[in-house]
Motif scaffolding. Structure first.
Motif: not given
Length: 366
Positions: A343-347
């Motif tokens: 959820p806190l990583s780049s997309c």
């Protein structure tokens, strides 16, 4: 009389080269276009000291001469005149008088010797690329260039020649765009150049309506491109682009595929009530379902849902909605894939089945 020219013969090249004209520059002559007349050839030049544009027209001239005229005023005059009319130019001290039929204009001039031309540019390598492929690559990356960032190397586009590919990369610190095409690199060129923002935008305009292959000439400090009689020469940014490969997320366990149009419409609806400063929207992802939520400091809220293809179990993440809209807009497919590590990583946003265009957006904390 200096020369005569048909309106359309002057309007077309002026339109091509006036994009670099400085409206409020420190040098008054940079708001002018340089006219250089030799025989029946009129060479028009504009510059902002970083990017120089030249174009050529055929004229009926009486003598060899040089003068400068206010570029944007001249462009407006050309636009205002009737189709097919003949424009006559006469020099008078510090003015040039333009007549066409009953219309007469007197424009101020500046000394041609004061116009700052780029010195002869030495090029070392030339790359040939299909104009439509280059147009695609620019479309998928120009929106991501920074503007007036103190990290000057982000205020432009990385143009990279690899062993079998040509790649364009841009980033603004919050997102990154990469687009590439296959390239038969028989000359073994291995090079990276940083083209400044204005040079990229002018190149993008130049190739918009052409179908011919484009020759890109690369030098130590400059890049030059000529398309159908219009030439752009741009200084290169003297700096090193960040290691973009390290920004592209790998080993992503979570992804969903959505209908591009449905997702775009849902994002636009929720964006209406998102925070005006951060433009954040939250994704709530569950099996085959995406819920999009937005709110603002006035305690107003919006939410929307669409069906997606995914096996993600109850994951929440958030992004700047404008960055998402920019990214999905340039995907040339009716489906778009989003991939995450957590959820806190780049997309990573891309075509479901191809990797020639990859777009990375950093998450928000809402």
């Amino acid at each position: 009389m200096l020369f005569k020219i048909q309106r359309e013969q002057l309007l077309a090249p002026l339109n091509q080269i006036c994009g670099v004209v400085e409206k409020k520059g420190t040098l008054p002559v940079l708001s002018h276009v340089l006219f250089s007349i030799k025989g029946d050839e009129l060479r028009l030049t504009t510059s902002d000291l970083e990017v120089e544009m030249t174009s050529v027209a055929v004229v009926d001239a009486e003598e060899q001469s040089e003068l400068t005229l206010p570029a944007l005023k001249l462009l407006e005059i050309c636009k205002s005149l009737s189709d097919g009319c003949i424009m006559s130019f006469r020099a008078d001290d510090e003015h040039c008088v333009i007549t066409s039929g009953e219309s007469r204009f007197s424009l101020s001039t500046l000394p041609a010797k004061d116009f700052p031309l780029l010195e002869d540019v030495e090029t070392f390598e030339t790359v040939y690329i299909d104009s439509q492929e280059l147009a695609r690559m620019l479309k998928q990356t120009v929106f991501c260039m920074a503007s007036h960032d103190v990290r000057y190397f982000l205020n432009g586009l990385l143009f990279e020649i690899l062993s079998d590919k040509i790649r364009c990369v841009s980033a603004d610190g919050h997102r990154l765009a990469l687009s590439e095409t296959d390239y038969n690199n028989e000359a073994g060129i291995n090079k990276q150049v940083l083209i400044p923002r204005k040079g990229v935008m002018e190149l993008n305009k130049m190739i918009r309506e052409t179908e011919q292959d484009i020759a890109i000439h690369l030098g130590k400090n400059h890049v030059s491109v000529e398309v159908e009689g219009t030439k752009m020469t741009s200084k290169l940014i003297d700096g090193k682009f960040p290691d973009y490969q390290s920004v592209i997320p790998l080993d992503m366990d979570n992804d969903f595929t959505a209908d591009k149009l449905s997702l775009e419409k849902a994002l636009r609806r929720v964006a209406i009530l998102s925070n005006e400063q951060y433009k954040g929207v939250k994704f709530k992802i569950s099996p085959n379902h995406l819920q999009i939520l937005g709110h603002n400091p006035d305690q107003e809220q919006a939410e929307d849902s669409i069906q997606v293809e995914t096996h993600i179990q109850d994951m929440e993440t958030a992004f700047n909605v404008n960055y998402l809209l920019d990214a999905i807009h340039v995907i040339d497919h009716d489906q778009v894939q989003f991939s995450f590590k957590d959820p806190l990583s780049s997309c990573l946003i891309k075509h479901p089945d191809r990797i020639d265009c990859r777009l990375v957006v950093m998450p928000l904390r809402l």
